[in-house]
Design a protein around this motif. Structure first.
Motif: not given
Length: 404
Positions: A99-105, A109-116, A119-122, A174-179
């Protein structure tokens, strides 16, 4: 009285609306309180060609918030400013299947899986220039306005509602910041993201924005280059595999157009090199996609063969005619010549290159030549060399300068 030749296109769009209208399944978005109050019966569609012709039907000029439909366009702005190598240090390009609001890192690398996904859009929003919310959002707003070709306003009530209920998005930040992948302060990135999602657009705006991607980055209505061809291509590619969240595979089989949906009820779809489509209908399915918007685009694709991977039949030969006189063979070339057409010309005409005559490639009937294959024809005369008497084996005639 002059005949309105646009009428058949509008009639087609009206028919698509009429077919979708009886479907009242789905629910308006409610996790953002302000969106729960939208009128669920609104229904609009617009199509804009790469020539800038606009066709629309229904509630095509009714404003709604862009929400996640902003994601590919902000991604395009980041790509245009920073390049794909820098952007992909922070966000991946792979479908999440979630889903669009899933935790997908990514674990490594800690990268979100995609920008759509959110997490990736933020993270993408965090990459836009500016240290403050005002600066960062100013760049985003200006860029999206150039895509749409007009000024866009923020729905402040929706923004307040999103900011008040956006804790999950803050948690993703915050998760992407920590990664180490978020490129800004959490509050700056999320607030700018909430504001970009709260911009008011119409189905007509979305169609123009999609058509700007279809042209390779030039807004076909305003004539302004908004992003580079590379950024437009990369963005469209990610929309193809990730734009419809965990229904992207189903979408590509049944519709076959790069697309992006939003919980405001909008969908954009792109037919590269041909047109952009924008739809609006607020009721959403379980995956957050507009029920009627999906139905309209499925119907258009099936009825008019819009699937980008559909076989179009054998291509017209690039060799229009061959005439021989006094030891000279003239090949009149035609149409657009990209790699496949260039391969045909070079392969089919190779037996005509000899010491006994001259092969003339006449480009006067050619409308466009791909930049990557121009050098093949520029280099051809010297590559095949001269005849024993010193005259050329191959001559390239380019009276209109299509070879550059």
């Amino acid at each position: 009285m002059p005949v309105d030749l646009h009428h058949p296109v509008r009639a087609t769009l009206d028919a698509v609306l009429d077919a979708a209208r009886p479907d009242t399944s789905g629910e308006v978005a409610s996790y953002i309180p302000e969106l729960a109050d939208v009128e669920p019966e609104r229904l609009g569609i617009a199509l804009v060609s790469t020539r800038g012709d606009v066709h629309d039907a229904g509630d095509s000029d009714v404003a709604f918030t862009i929400q996640s439909v902003s994601k590919p366009f902000v991604f395009a702005l980041a790509l245009d400013a920073l390049g794909v190598d820098e952007v992909t240090k922070h966000v991946g390009l792979e479908p999440s299947g979630e889903p669009f609001n899933a935790i997908s890192l990514e674990a490594a690398s800690g990268r979100p899986l995609n920008p759509m996904i959110n997490a990736g859009a933020i993270v993408t929003t965090s990459l836009i220039a500016g240290d403050t919310v005002e600066d960062k959002f100013g760049v985003i707003r200006s860029g999206l306005e150039r895509f749409a070709g007009r000024d866009l306003l923020v729905d402040e009530d929706v923004f307040s509602s999103e900011a008040r209920t956006g804790d999950r998005n803050r948690a993703l930040a915050y998760l992407t910041k920590s990664a180490g992948t978020l490129a800004a302060d959490v509050e700056v990135a999320t607030t700018a993201y909430f504001r970009q999602c709260s911009l008011s657009v119409t189905a007509r705006d979305l169609a123009i924005m999609a058509a700007t991607l279809a042209t390779g980055g030039v807004n076909p209505v305003s004539g302004e280059r908004v992003i580079s061809e590379d950024a437009a291509r990369w963005t469209t590619a990610v929309m193809t595999s990730c734009g419809m969240y965990d229904e992207s595979g189903h979408w590509m089989v049944h519709v076959g157009l790069p697309a992006k949906s939003g919980v405001g009820g909008g969908i954009v779809a792109v037919q590269p090199g041909q047109f952009g489509i924008g739809t609006f209908s607020p009721r959403l399915d379980a995956r957050g996609n507009s029920v009627r918007g999906v139905a309209m685009l499925e119907r258009l694709s099936a009825q008019y063969g819009l699937h980008m991977l559909a076989h179009r039949g054998d291509a017209l030969s690039a060799i229009g005619s061959l005439t021989t006189s006094d030891g000279e063979t003239v090949a009149m070339l035609r149409g657009e010549i990209y790699f496949a057409a260039a391969e045909e010309v070079l392969t089919r005409l190779a037996p005509l290159v000899s010491d006994d005559g001259c092969l003339v490639l006449d480009f006067s009937g050619v409308t466009r030549v791909g930049s990557a294959v121009r050098q093949l024809f520029h280099a051809l005369p010297s590559a095949v060399g001269a005849r024993p008497d010193g005259s050329p084996r191959v001559v390239v005639l380019d009276p209109d300068g299509v070879l550059g």
